[in-house]
Write a protein that holds these residues in place. Structure first.
Motif, PDB file in Angstrom:
ATOM      1  N   ASN A 529       0.803  -1.226   0.000  1.00  0.00           N
ATOM      2  CA  ASN A 529       0.000   0.000   0.000  1.00  0.00           C
ATOM      3  C   ASN A 529       0.837   1.278   0.000  1.00  0.00           C
ATOM      4  OD1 ASN A 529      -2.418  -1.477   0.076  1.00  0.00           O
ATOM      5  ND2 ASN A 529      -2.293  -1.678   2.322  1.00  0.00           N
ATOM      6  N   LEU A 530       2.165   1.131   0.018  1.00  0.00           N
ATOM      7  CA  LEU A 530       3.026   2.307  -0.003  1.00  0.00           C
ATOM      8  C   LEU A 530       3.219   2.805  -1.433  1.00  0.00           C
ATOM      9  CD1 LEU A 530       5.837   1.333   2.539  1.00  0.00           C
ATOM     10  CD2 LEU A 530       3.690   2.553   2.958  1.00  0.00           C
ATOM     11  N   GLN A 531       3.311   4.127  -1.575  1.00  0.00           N
ATOM     12  CA  GLN A 531       3.582   4.699  -2.887  1.00  0.00           C
ATOM     13  C   GLN A 531       5.030   4.421  -3.289  1.00  0.00           C
ATOM     14  OE1 GLN A 531       2.631   8.865  -2.761  1.00  0.00           O
ATOM     15  NE2 GLN A 531       0.423   8.523  -2.617  1.00  0.00           N
ATOM     16  N   ALA A 532       5.269   4.411  -4.586  1.00  0.00           N
ATOM     17  CA  ALA A 532       6.636   4.207  -5.071  1.00  0.00           C
ATOM     18  C   ALA A 532       7.530   5.338  -4.572  1.00  0.00           C
ATOM     19  CB  ALA A 532       6.651   4.146  -6.602  1.00  0.00           C
ATOM     20  N   GLY A 533       8.730   4.976  -4.129  1.00  0.00           N
ATOM     21  CA  GLY A 533       9.652   5.991  -3.647  1.00  0.00           C
ATOM     22  C   GLY A 533      10.675   5.420  -2.693  1.00  0.00           C
ATOM     23  N   THR A 534      11.373   6.321  -1.988  1.00  0.00           N
ATOM     24  CA  THR A 534      12.441   5.951  -1.059  1.00  0.00           C
ATOM     25  C   THR A 534      11.925   5.981   0.367  1.00  0.00           C
ATOM     26  OG1 THR A 534      14.113   6.875  -2.550  1.00  0.00           O
ATOM     27  CG2 THR A 534      14.760   6.544  -0.250  1.00  0.00           C
ATOM     28  N   TYR A 535      12.316   4.965   1.167  1.00  0.00           N
ATOM     29  CA  TYR A 535      11.894   4.869   2.565  1.00  0.00           C
ATOM     30  C   TYR A 535      13.094   4.472   3.419  1.00  0.00           C
ATOM     31  CZ  TYR A 535       7.141   4.984   0.700  1.00  0.00           C
ATOM     32  OH  TYR A 535       5.994   5.361   0.062  1.00  0.00           O
ATOM     33  N   PHE A 536      12.967   4.734   4.724  1.00  0.00           N
ATOM     34  CA  PHE A 536      13.999   4.351   5.690  1.00  0.00           C
ATOM     35  C   PHE A 536      13.359   3.478   6.764  1.00  0.00           C
ATOM     36  CE2 PHE A 536      15.325   8.362   3.877  1.00  0.00           C
ATOM     37  CZ  PHE A 536      16.666   8.155   3.604  1.00  0.00           C
ATOM     38  N   SER A 544      20.644  -0.310  20.862  1.00  0.00           N
ATOM     39  CA  SER A 544      21.380  -0.136  19.614  1.00  0.00           C
ATOM     40  C   SER A 544      20.393   0.145  18.498  1.00  0.00           C
ATOM     41  CB  SER A 544      22.203  -1.379  19.285  1.00  0.00           C
ATOM     42  OG  SER A 544      22.921  -1.186  18.089  1.00  0.00           O
ATOM     43  N   VAL A 545      20.772   1.071  17.602  1.00  0.00           N
ATOM     44  CA  VAL A 545      19.881   1.493  16.529  1.00  0.00           C
ATOM     45  C   VAL A 545      20.649   1.493  15.215  1.00  0.00           C
ATOM     46  CG1 VAL A 545      18.398   3.336  15.653  1.00  0.00           C
ATOM     47  CG2 VAL A 545      18.586   2.968  18.116  1.00  0.00           C
ATOM     48  N   THR A 546      20.024   0.994  14.172  1.00  0.00           N
ATOM     49  CA  THR A 546      20.583   1.102  12.837  1.00  0.00           C
ATOM     50  C   THR A 546      19.463   1.475  11.880  1.00  0.00           C
ATOM     51  OG1 THR A 546      21.919   0.024  11.123  1.00  0.00           O
ATOM     52  CG2 THR A 546      20.273  -1.339  12.220  1.00  0.00           C
ATOM     53  N   THR A 547      19.797   2.177  10.828  1.00  0.00           N
ATOM     54  CA  THR A 547      18.818   2.620   9.841  1.00  0.00           C
ATOM     55  C   THR A 547      19.267   2.170   8.465  1.00  0.00           C
ATOM     56  OG1 THR A 547      18.250   4.565  11.158  1.00  0.00           O
ATOM     57  CG2 THR A 547      17.619   4.607   8.841  1.00  0.00           C
ATOM     58  N   LYS A 548      18.316   1.617   7.702  1.00  0.00           N
ATOM     59  CA  LYS A 548      18.610   1.166   6.351  1.00  0.00           C
ATOM     60  C   LYS A 548      17.607   1.785   5.381  1.00  0.00           C
ATOM     61  CE  LYS A 548      20.691  -3.244   7.734  1.00  0.00           C
ATOM     62  NZ  LYS A 548      22.029  -2.942   7.169  1.00  0.00           N
ATOM     63  N   LYS A 549      18.041   1.941   4.160  1.00  0.00           N
ATOM     64  CA  LYS A 549      17.202   2.542   3.130  1.00  0.00           C
ATOM     65  C   LYS A 549      16.674   1.457   2.195  1.00  0.00           C
ATOM     66  CE  LYS A 549      19.167   4.971  -0.173  1.00  0.00           C
ATOM     67  NZ  LYS A 549      19.872   6.084  -0.859  1.00  0.00           N
ATOM     68  N   PHE A 550      15.409   1.605   1.773  1.00  0.00           N
ATOM     69  CA  PHE A 550      14.881   0.679   0.763  1.00  0.00           C
ATOM     70  C   PHE A 550      13.970   1.439  -0.184  1.00  0.00           C
ATOM     71  CE2 PHE A 550      11.706   0.532   4.121  1.00  0.00           C
ATOM     72  CZ  PHE A 550      10.475   0.473   3.453  1.00  0.00           C
TER      73      PHE A 550
END
Length: 554
Positions: A529-536, A544-550
């Motif tokens: 249901n998400l629109q096309a584009g960049t998300y984190f 501990s925290v890490t962030t990835k892009k998809f």
């Protein structure tokens, strides 16, 4: 000891050039560039203009003259700020069509439309056009300053290889000063910005002296004397930073050519006097190989062509012999060869040169610290300003390999990333593609030790070293095996090896889209249901925290 050129030879050349046609060419030549840049001390983007102009000169050092003219609202000083303006800038600017800063003219030429003014993006291409165009006149100049009397003597020769379009031309002699520290809104240097090529006076007045012989074969030979004052508008002068730009104009506009000359100096007390002027600050380091710089200056009358330099790091001596041709009152930054040394928490670098006529300036010492060392788990917090699209960063190991990097990011957002590092020395670099900084970078390890911090208008780049002992934090889980696939995704995003972690998904603007707690070891996230584009996706567990892009595609 160091070798010297004969001072009498320098005097002979200058004196001979003052009375005979010896310095100007009579063969047809192409035009030289005179770039007049309108600038100020409260100009956010002027440092970018200065850098662009300097790049043009660096590409053609003997054929490009830069004149920085402080005028207009950005140059009006407030409070205790210095006044870099002159009596001439407003009139020069008025004939250009100036509308914004930084902008400038290249040889006061109209390239299109009715005005000579150019934005900084046009300078390079227009300068190249001028450099490839034949000139009808050649010009040469030489100058000398007597440091006992502050008297500047400028000798100018011009030779017309073909007829000028105007029966009367104007000869202009501009006095400039380099290396004046002062405020600047842009550039990340605060009140320590180094203002270069600053116009301080026009010896020949607002529009120059008349040249009435402008036909082919005409030869012009003029000498000017001028006393340099102790200050210009309460800004102190420094004789070692003065230079002269001489140019010809047709009426008050078109400049067929110009030239920059650095003065020689007379009246110096000592003949042989090399000095260690400065050791630039050495930032905290974790590297056990050091390549330091040192600024040498010639305070004597004789040129220096060779200078042995001894540099001692924590008691270990090394030697290097510089060669070149350093004239009176000139400085040069020397890069000392890299050497290995024993790194202490506080380190001492001493630089010395041989005895000469004045030994009080032959040695200088500085200290530098060992960079902070952290655990093997490092957290990076990035807080972007209103221009997150300009933000980039990278992390390099001791071999110079980029092991992590990122950017651009959404505007006014916070991004948290976590890395597990081997024992090594690392270099973090924050980058702003516009050149004014603004993003806040904070690097801490799993124990909370701050390894790097940058905030404010730090310019185009900010760097810092730190060490890692390679030991992972006790409360951290390893992010090395976390897998995110497929990426791009269209319906389902798989998250592997993040058991019991909490996740948050943000869009490119930093808006929270969905959350999920205590996920399974092989979790699936519905992105249909998400629109096309960049998300984190932000993955958190055990502090501990890490962030990835998809990416989501449809």
């Amino acid at each position: 000891m160091f070798k010297k050129l004969s001072l009498s030879l320098v005097f002979t050349v200058f004196a001979f050039g003052s009375y005979a046609q010896t310095i100007v060419s009579t063969s047809p030549q192409d035009k030289n560039v005179v770039l007049e840049e309108f600038t100020g001390i409260y100009c956010q983007f002027c440092p970018d203009g200065h850098a662009r102009a300097q790049a043009i000169k660096d590409g053609n050092p003997d054929r490009v003259s830069l004149i920085n003219i402080h005028t207009g609202g950005f140059a009006n000083p407030s409070g205790n700020a210095p006044d870099f303006r002159t009596n001439y800038g407003a009139a020069i600017a008025a004939q250009t069509g100036l509308t914004g800063y930084p902008s400038g003219t290249v040889n006061r030429h109209v390239f299109s439309g009715n005005n000579t003014i150019l934005d900084r993006g046009q300078w390079a291409i227009r300068a190249n056009e001028i450099l490839g165009t034949a000139s009808n006149v050649n010009i040469a100049a030489e100058a000398n300053i007597d440091i006992q009397t502050n008297e500047l003597t400028v000798h100018v020769e011009a030779y017309y290889t073909s007829n000028s379009a105007e029966s009367t031309n104007k000869l202009n002699v501009a006095v400039l000063q380099d290396n004046t520290k002062g405020p600047q809104s842009g550039g990340g240097q605060g009140s320590n910005y180094n203002h270069m090529h600053r116009l301080v006076d026009l010896i020949t007045g607002q529009w120059g002296e008349d040249i009435t012989n402008t036909t082919a074969g005409s030869f012009i030979d003029r000498t000017f004397t001028y006393t340099i004052p102790a200050d210009y508008r309460d800004v102190p002068t420094n004789l070692a930073d003065m230079k002269v730009v001489v140019f010809i104009t047709e009426t008050t506009q078109e400049i067929p050519t110009g030239v920059t000359t650095l003065p020689t100096y007379t009246g110096l007390t000592n003949n042989n006097d090399a000095a260690i002027a400065e050791i630039p600050e050495i930032e905290p380091t974790c590297d056990t190989e050091l390549s330091a710089n040192v600024v040498i200056k010639n305070l004597g009358a004789d040129p220096i062509t060779s200078l042995p330099i001894t540099y001692t790091i924590n008691g270990e001596a090394n030697t290097f012999t510089w060669t070149g041709n350093l004239l009176s009152l000139r400085s040069e930054t020397v890069s000392l060869p890299a050497v290995t040394y024993t790194l202490n928490s506080t380190n001492t670098l001493e630089v010395t040169i041989p005895n000469d006529d004045d030994n009080s300036n032959n040695s200088l010492t500085t200290t530098f610290d060992q960079a902070a060392e952290g655990t093997g788990t490092v957290n990076l917090e990035i807080r972007t300003d209103a221009y997150g699209s300009e933000c980039r960063w990278n992390l390099r190991d001791s071999n110079g390999n980029i092991i992590e990097n990122g950017g651009p990011y959404p505007n006014n957002t916070t991004v948290n990333l976590t890395f597990n590092l081997d024992a090594d020395c690392y270099l973090f670099t924050g980058i702003d593609t516009w050149g004014d900084g603004g993003t806040r970078f904070t690097l801490t390890d799993s124990d909370g030790t701050q390894l790097f911090y940058a905030v404010g208008n730090w310019g185009a780049e900010t760097t810092g070293q730190f060490g890692s002992n390679g030991v992972l934090g006790t409360n951290d889980f390893s992010t090395e095996n976390i897998a995110l696939y497929p990426n791009p995704a269209s319906t389902v995003l798989n998250l592997k090896n993040a058991e019991n972690a909490n996740i948050e998904v943000y869009d490119i603007l930093g808006k929270l889209i969905l959350t999920q707690n205590n996920i399974d070891v092989d979790a699936q996230i519905n992105v249909a249901n998400l629109q096309a584009g960049t998300y984190f996706i932000k993955i958190s567990k055990d502090n501990s925290v890490t962030t990835k892009k998809f990416l989501v595609t449809k």
